[in-house]
Design a protein around this motif. Structure first.
Motif, PDB file in Angstrom:
ATOM      1  N   PHE A  12      26.659  29.252  50.779  1.00 44.02           N
ATOM      2  CA  PHE A  12      27.644  28.355  50.459  1.00 44.02           C
ATOM      3  C   PHE A  12      28.924  29.063  49.782  1.00 44.02           C
ATOM      4  N   ARG A  13      30.101  27.826  49.858  1.00 43.22           N
ATOM      5  CA  ARG A  13      31.187  28.397  49.350  1.00 43.22           C
ATOM      6  C   ARG A  13      31.222  27.980  47.950  1.00 43.22           C
ATOM      7  N   CYS A  14      31.794  28.656  47.322  1.00 43.53           N
ATOM      8  CA  CYS A  14      31.833  28.689  45.552  1.00 43.53           C
ATOM      9  C   CYS A  14      33.364  28.912  44.952  1.00 43.53           C
ATOM     10  N   ALA A  15      33.433  28.487  44.083  1.00 45.96           N
ATOM     11  CA  ALA A  15      34.921  28.608  43.326  1.00 45.96           C
ATOM     12  C   ALA A  15      34.296  29.787  42.327  1.00 45.96           C
ATOM     13  N   LEU A  16      35.515  30.702  42.071  1.00 42.02           N
ATOM     14  CA  LEU A  16      35.468  31.955  41.134  1.00 42.02           C
ATOM     15  C   LEU A  16      36.466  31.753  40.083  1.00 42.02           C
ATOM     16  N   GLY A  17      36.725  32.688  39.221  1.00 43.03           N
ATOM     17  CA  GLY A  17      37.732  32.490  38.159  1.00 43.03           C
ATOM     18  C   GLY A  17      38.980  32.672  38.430  1.00 43.03           C
ATOM     19  N   LYS A  18      40.033  31.964  37.894  1.00 45.31           N
ATOM     20  CA  LYS A  18      41.206  31.959  38.257  1.00 45.31           C
ATOM     21  C   LYS A  18      41.895  33.263  38.007  1.00 45.31           C
ATOM     22  N   GLY A  19      41.494  34.204  37.102  1.00 46.56           N
ATOM     23  CA  GLY A  19      41.641  35.632  36.873  1.00 46.56           C
ATOM     24  C   GLY A  19      41.035  36.561  37.966  1.00 46.56           C
ATOM     25  N   GLY A  20      40.531  36.233  39.043  1.00 42.10           N
ATOM     26  CA  GLY A  20      39.973  36.797  39.765  1.00 42.10           C
ATOM     27  C   GLY A  20      38.577  37.386  39.551  1.00 42.10           C
ATOM     28  N   VAL A  21      38.204  38.437  40.047  1.00 40.19           N
ATOM     29  CA  VAL A  21      37.006  39.147  39.725  1.00 40.19           C
ATOM     30  C   VAL A  21      37.468  40.525  39.000  1.00 40.19           C
ATOM     31  N   LYS A  22      36.508  41.033  37.997  1.00 40.84           N
ATOM     32  CA  LYS A  22      36.868  42.516  37.478  1.00 40.84           C
ATOM     33  C   LYS A  22      35.660  42.976  36.996  1.00 40.84           C
ATOM     34  N   PRO A  23      35.617  44.195  37.054  1.00 39.69           N
ATOM     35  CA  PRO A  23      34.374  44.958  36.377  1.00 39.69           C
ATOM     36  C   PRO A  23      33.741  44.399  35.237  1.00 39.69           C
ATOM     37  N   GLU A  24      32.699  44.518  34.794  1.00 37.53           N
ATOM     38  CA  GLU A  24      32.191  43.823  33.559  1.00 37.53           C
ATOM     39  C   GLU A  24      32.727  44.504  32.394  1.00 37.53           C
ATOM     40  N   ALA A  25      32.778  45.889  32.491  1.00 35.82           N
ATOM     41  CA  ALA A  25      33.420  46.555  31.306  1.00 35.82           C
ATOM     42  C   ALA A  25      34.810  46.282  30.959  1.00 35.82           C
ATOM     43  N   ASP A  26      35.521  45.720  31.926  1.00 30.20           N
ATOM     44  CA  ASP A  26      36.899  45.188  31.547  1.00 30.20           C
ATOM     45  C   ASP A  26      37.097  43.626  31.395  1.00 30.20           C
ATOM     46  N   LYS A  27      36.010  42.993  31.335  1.00 28.50           N
ATOM     47  CA  LYS A  27      35.877  41.466  31.097  1.00 28.50           C
ATOM     48  C   LYS A  27      36.349  41.333  29.564  1.00 28.50           C
ATOM     49  N   ARG A  28      37.378  40.245  29.485  1.00 29.61           N
ATOM     50  CA  ARG A  28      37.663  39.985  28.139  1.00 29.61           C
ATOM     51  C   ARG A  28      37.754  38.553  27.880  1.00 29.61           C
ATOM     52  N   GLU A  29      37.402  37.856  26.579  1.00 34.33           N
ATOM     53  CA  GLU A  29      37.563  36.535  26.303  1.00 34.33           C
ATOM     54  C   GLU A  29      38.577  35.979  26.693  1.00 34.33           C
ATOM     55  N   GLY A  30      38.789  35.022  27.577  1.00 36.95           N
ATOM     56  CA  GLY A  30      40.067  34.283  27.905  1.00 36.95           C
ATOM     57  C   GLY A  30      40.694  34.740  28.933  1.00 36.95           C
ATOM     58  N   ASP A  31      40.325  35.838  29.784  1.00 40.61           N
ATOM     59  CA  ASP A  31      41.034  36.251  30.536  1.00 40.61           C
ATOM     60  C   ASP A  31      41.063  35.600  32.039  1.00 40.61           C
ATOM     61  N   GLY A  32      39.850  34.569  32.199  1.00 35.15           N
ATOM     62  CA  GLY A  32      39.872  33.741  33.200  1.00 35.15           C
ATOM     63  C   GLY A  32      39.062  34.689  34.425  1.00 35.15           C
ATOM     64  N   ALA A  33      38.511  35.806  34.246  1.00 34.20           N
ATOM     65  CA  ALA A  33      38.118  36.510  35.341  1.00 34.20           C
ATOM     66  C   ALA A  33      36.589  36.525  35.479  1.00 34.20           C
ATOM     67  N   THR A  34      35.840  36.658  36.669  1.00 36.57           N
ATOM     68  CA  THR A  34      34.524  36.175  37.087  1.00 36.57           C
ATOM     69  C   THR A  34      34.031  37.928  36.739  1.00 36.57           C
ATOM     70  N   PRO A  35      33.189  38.190  35.916  1.00 36.47           N
ATOM     71  CA  PRO A  35      32.810  39.585  35.933  1.00 36.47           C
ATOM     72  C   PRO A  35      31.796  40.043  36.973  1.00 36.47           C
ATOM     73  N   LEU A  36      32.097  41.256  37.741  1.00 38.15           N
ATOM     74  CA  LEU A  36      31.399  41.833  38.558  1.00 38.15           C
ATOM     75  C   LEU A  36      30.142  42.316  37.954  1.00 38.15           C
ATOM     76  N   GLY A  37      28.942  42.413  38.548  1.00 38.68           N
ATOM     77  CA  GLY A  37      27.701  42.710  37.879  1.00 38.68           C
ATOM     78  C   GLY A  37      26.452  41.919  38.246  1.00 38.68           C
ATOM     79  N   ARG A  38      25.494  42.348  37.807  1.00 38.85           N
ATOM     80  CA  ARG A  38      24.037  41.638  37.986  1.00 38.85           C
ATOM     81  C   ARG A  38      23.607  40.984  36.673  1.00 38.85           C
ATOM     82  N   TYR A  39      23.297  39.713  36.767  1.00 37.63           N
ATOM     83  CA  TYR A  39      23.040  38.973  35.717  1.00 37.63           C
ATOM     84  C   TYR A  39      21.661  38.110  35.891  1.00 37.63           C
ATOM     85  N   VAL A  40      20.692  38.081  35.084  1.00 33.14           N
ATOM     86  CA  VAL A  40      19.605  37.172  34.908  1.00 33.14           C
ATOM     87  C   VAL A  40      20.114  35.640  34.787  1.00 33.14           C
ATOM     88  N   LEU A  41      19.326  34.917  35.369  1.00 28.78           N
ATOM     89  CA  LEU A  41      19.510  33.365  35.131  1.00 28.78           C
ATOM     90  C   LEU A  41      18.671  33.073  33.978  1.00 28.78           C
TER      91      LEU A  41
END
Length: 170
Positions: A19-48
């Motif tokens: 499926f097509r999907c939308a991601l963060g307006k801040g692009g994607v970034k490594p989980e370690a670089d993710k910050r509150e309010g940056d609009g980025a989708t974090p790279l990594g593995r996440y349990v639902l």
């Protein structure tokens, strides 16, 4: 491993589904670089972790994951200084928070991803969800977003231990 795979070029794949999907307006970034309010989708593995849905707008999604109907009092704390940071809260809530009961339809179905939650680290990002895309697939605040029919089809086939890998398409 039968994870959902989301690529930075805006596609979600699981088994034979794509499926097509939308991601963060801040692009994607490594989980370690993710910050509150940056609009980025974090790279990594996440349990639902959990699914919330608007029972006034739709039936409960067919899924093996935990499901709970939303109420107007549901929120999510996004204040890094608050003890409930990156947690579900009941409104009214004094600290900064996001309302999960929205007038638009993007939160008619919300899948909570296990990003920065075990335990939450203040400022490393909150409320990273899989939710509904806007009709034009415009960018999110860091979440992954699908069309309603696509999200429902995905939820129907996921195992109870489902996880999402967000990877770079490069």
């Amino acid at each position: 491993m039968n994870d959902i795979v989301v690529t930075s070029d805006g596609f979600l794949k699981h088994g034979g589904l794509q499926f097509r999907c939308a991601l963060g307006k801040g692009g994607v970034k490594p989980e370690a670089d993710k910050r509150e309010g940056d609009g980025a989708t974090p790279l990594g593995r996440y349990v639902l972790r959990q699914i919330y849905y608007r029972a006034d707008r739709m039936a409960a999604p067919q899924t093996r994951l935990p499901v709970q109907a939303l109420t107007p009092q549901d929120g999510w704390c996004d204040d890094p200084a608050d003890p409930a940071y990156n947690r579900h809260v009941l409104l009214p809530y004094a600290a900064s928070h996001e309302k999960l009961w929205r007038d638009d339809h993007v939160y008619d179905v919300i899948v909570v991803l296990g990003h920065n939650d075990d335990p939450p680290v203040p400022g490393m990002g909150s409320a990273i969800f899989l939710h509904l895309a806007r009709p034009d697939y415009s960018s999110t605040e860091g979440c992954v977003a699908l069309a309603l029919s696509d999200l429902l089809a995905l939820l129907a086939v996921l195992p109870t231990n489902a996880a999402m890998q967000i990877i770079s398409a490069d």
